[in-house]
Design a protein around this motif. Sequence first.
Motif, PDB file in Angstrom:
ATOM      1  N   UNK A  42       0.808  -1.230   0.000  1.00 30.68           N
ATOM      2  CA  UNK A  42       0.000   0.000   0.000  1.00 30.68           C
ATOM      3  C   UNK A  42       0.835   1.272   0.000  1.00 30.68           C
ATOM      4  N   UNK A  43       2.030   1.235   0.589  1.00 32.17           N
ATOM      5  CA  UNK A  43       2.938   2.394   0.607  1.00 32.17           C
ATOM      6  C   UNK A  43       4.372   1.896   0.486  1.00 32.17           C
ATOM      7  N   UNK A  44       5.278   2.793   0.129  1.00 33.71           N
ATOM      8  CA  UNK A  44       6.688   2.433   0.029  1.00 33.71           C
ATOM      9  C   UNK A  44       7.282   2.120   1.402  1.00 33.71           C
ATOM     10  N   UNK A  45       6.881   2.895   2.408  1.00 37.17           N
ATOM     11  CA  UNK A  45       7.359   2.605   3.757  1.00 37.17           C
ATOM     12  C   UNK A  45       6.809   1.271   4.252  1.00 37.17           C
ATOM     13  N   UNK A  46       5.556   0.988   3.901  1.00 35.13           N
ATOM     14  CA  UNK A  46       4.977  -0.306   4.263  1.00 35.13           C
ATOM     15  C   UNK A  46       5.737  -1.451   3.623  1.00 35.13           C
ATOM     16  N   UNK A  47       6.184  -1.228   2.403  1.00 31.48           N
ATOM     17  CA  UNK A  47       6.987  -2.236   1.702  1.00 31.48           C
ATOM     18  C   UNK A  47       8.289  -2.497   2.449  1.00 31.48           C
ATOM     19  N   UNK A  48       8.944  -1.426   2.911  1.00 32.96           N
ATOM     20  CA  UNK A  48      10.198  -1.573   3.644  1.00 32.96           C
ATOM     21  C   UNK A  48       9.991  -2.362   4.931  1.00 32.96           C
TER      22      UNK A  48
END
Length: 560
Positions: A42-48
Amino acid sequence: MEKFYKDKKILITGHTGFKGMWLCKILSIFGADIIGYSLNYPTQDGKKVFKSLNFKGKVTTIWGDVRDLGKLKRVFEDFQPEIVFHLAAQPIVTLSYQDPVGTYSTNVMGTVNLLECIRHTDSVRSVVNVTTDKVYENKEWIWGYRENEPLNGFDPYSNSKSCSELVTASYKKSFFSERDIALSTARAGNVIGGGDFSVNRIIPDCIRAVCKNEPIIVRNPHSTRPYQHVLEPVFAYLLLAQKQYDNAALADSYNVGPDECDCITTGKLVSLFCRKWGVGASREDIPTEGPHEANFLKLDCSKFKAVFDWQPKWHIGEAVEKTVEWAKCWQQKDDINLLMERQIKQFAGAKATSSVRKFLVIGNSVSLHGKCSYWWGEWGMAASKQEYDYVHLIAQQLSYEAKIRPEIIQFSAWELQNHDRNEALQLLNKYDFNNYEFIIVQLGENIADDSTFVEDFHELLSYVRGKSGPEKQIFVFGNFWSNASMDETKTTICKMLSAEFISMESIQKEQYQCGLNRVVFDGNGNTHAVEHEGVAAHPNDEAMKYYADEVLRRIRATGK
């Protein structure tokens, strides 16, 4: 629970989202075999965050859209799951106004596709469709919605989840009633916790602001919601799926939310966040016109509590504290995986918060006055509502940390029995003062002849101190109606007996009195105009807030 889930084949839609990654983390610790099906991170930070988690090789990710029936069918055919958690959704209210078609297609047809796959998969035994507290037709009333209330969410997101509930009910009756498949929906309240990077959600907005050294902008400070830490509903979903796996009769629709004390305004949530974060966090209220959102929403979760013997574990204070801990760990680039494992372990080992802490108030009509011909409440005269009297203001604020309730002794008899006030102390014998976190003494306004007050008040406070022990916090209020000699006596005796005197000098003014013709409410919400001069002379809402704030300031200064 861990033993049950070990080696179970679990399918989770929306597994890369906020709740999904916590669910994956818990189930991987339990040793389950997990297939996650999501459209994307859902978000790039969530991916990290997701990529930093150690799932012990137990999570397999398949990228796909729940609107793609063909691909979803192949996943079911290949994996043959036993338990399904459906979390995939477009979950943001404001985004649903921008893209209603996408919201409905994901949240409604995604549910249809999932249930259609389940209909053709014999291995499935237990299904939990995660919806929301916003499925109900919101009438802005003060009590919690129950599962039998009408479903009719207002905005496209809420309404699409109402539709998801109806689709689930239809499939259950049409296709699953004769099969050994337990199908439930879980309606959770607003969820906070580490790992939520969504736009237009208050706690993620708070974190983004403080990380940029900016004030937190609160656009709707008076909206009330049931807030809970993400581990509360996630563990509840796991409990529900487990119990209905062996007893399909338990399958139903359930509210999963916090206790009433955790239903707070957005403004109070942000203030609590600022206090937990510490230096650098500040709040700025800037109301803005935007798409419609409900102002008041609470859940009645008594059904889930009764059926599954369940209670929330973390109140809002601890929930915010754990969220701040996670955010600071992320900000400092520390080990998020280790922190999440620790928080899961702490939550799993925590006791349910069903026990209630208490504090004691010994007072006169300012603390409690019952209904009569000239007063219509069952609270401190003359607060316009129960929630505005000082006793309940204190309880409400402290309940954000852990549930607490007041016990009030209406002790005007001590004031009025001026021939021997010591006799009245016998009325207190039935109370175990050790059971209270702190004690408030609010007495003196009804004493006309104070010639014996020095001796009488010393006897009273000595009695309270003797029954409560040397360490108990005791707060003594000065008189609301000015009486300098009486306040001087209280101050002196408080020093002798290690109690804390709180002066009312700054509110001994007419502007802090209720006044004639002031509108107050009764317990049913009906309005009345004050016509009695005695009531009119009592503290108004602003004065009651002063009482409460002075006690709260002293409690927080000690860290208790």
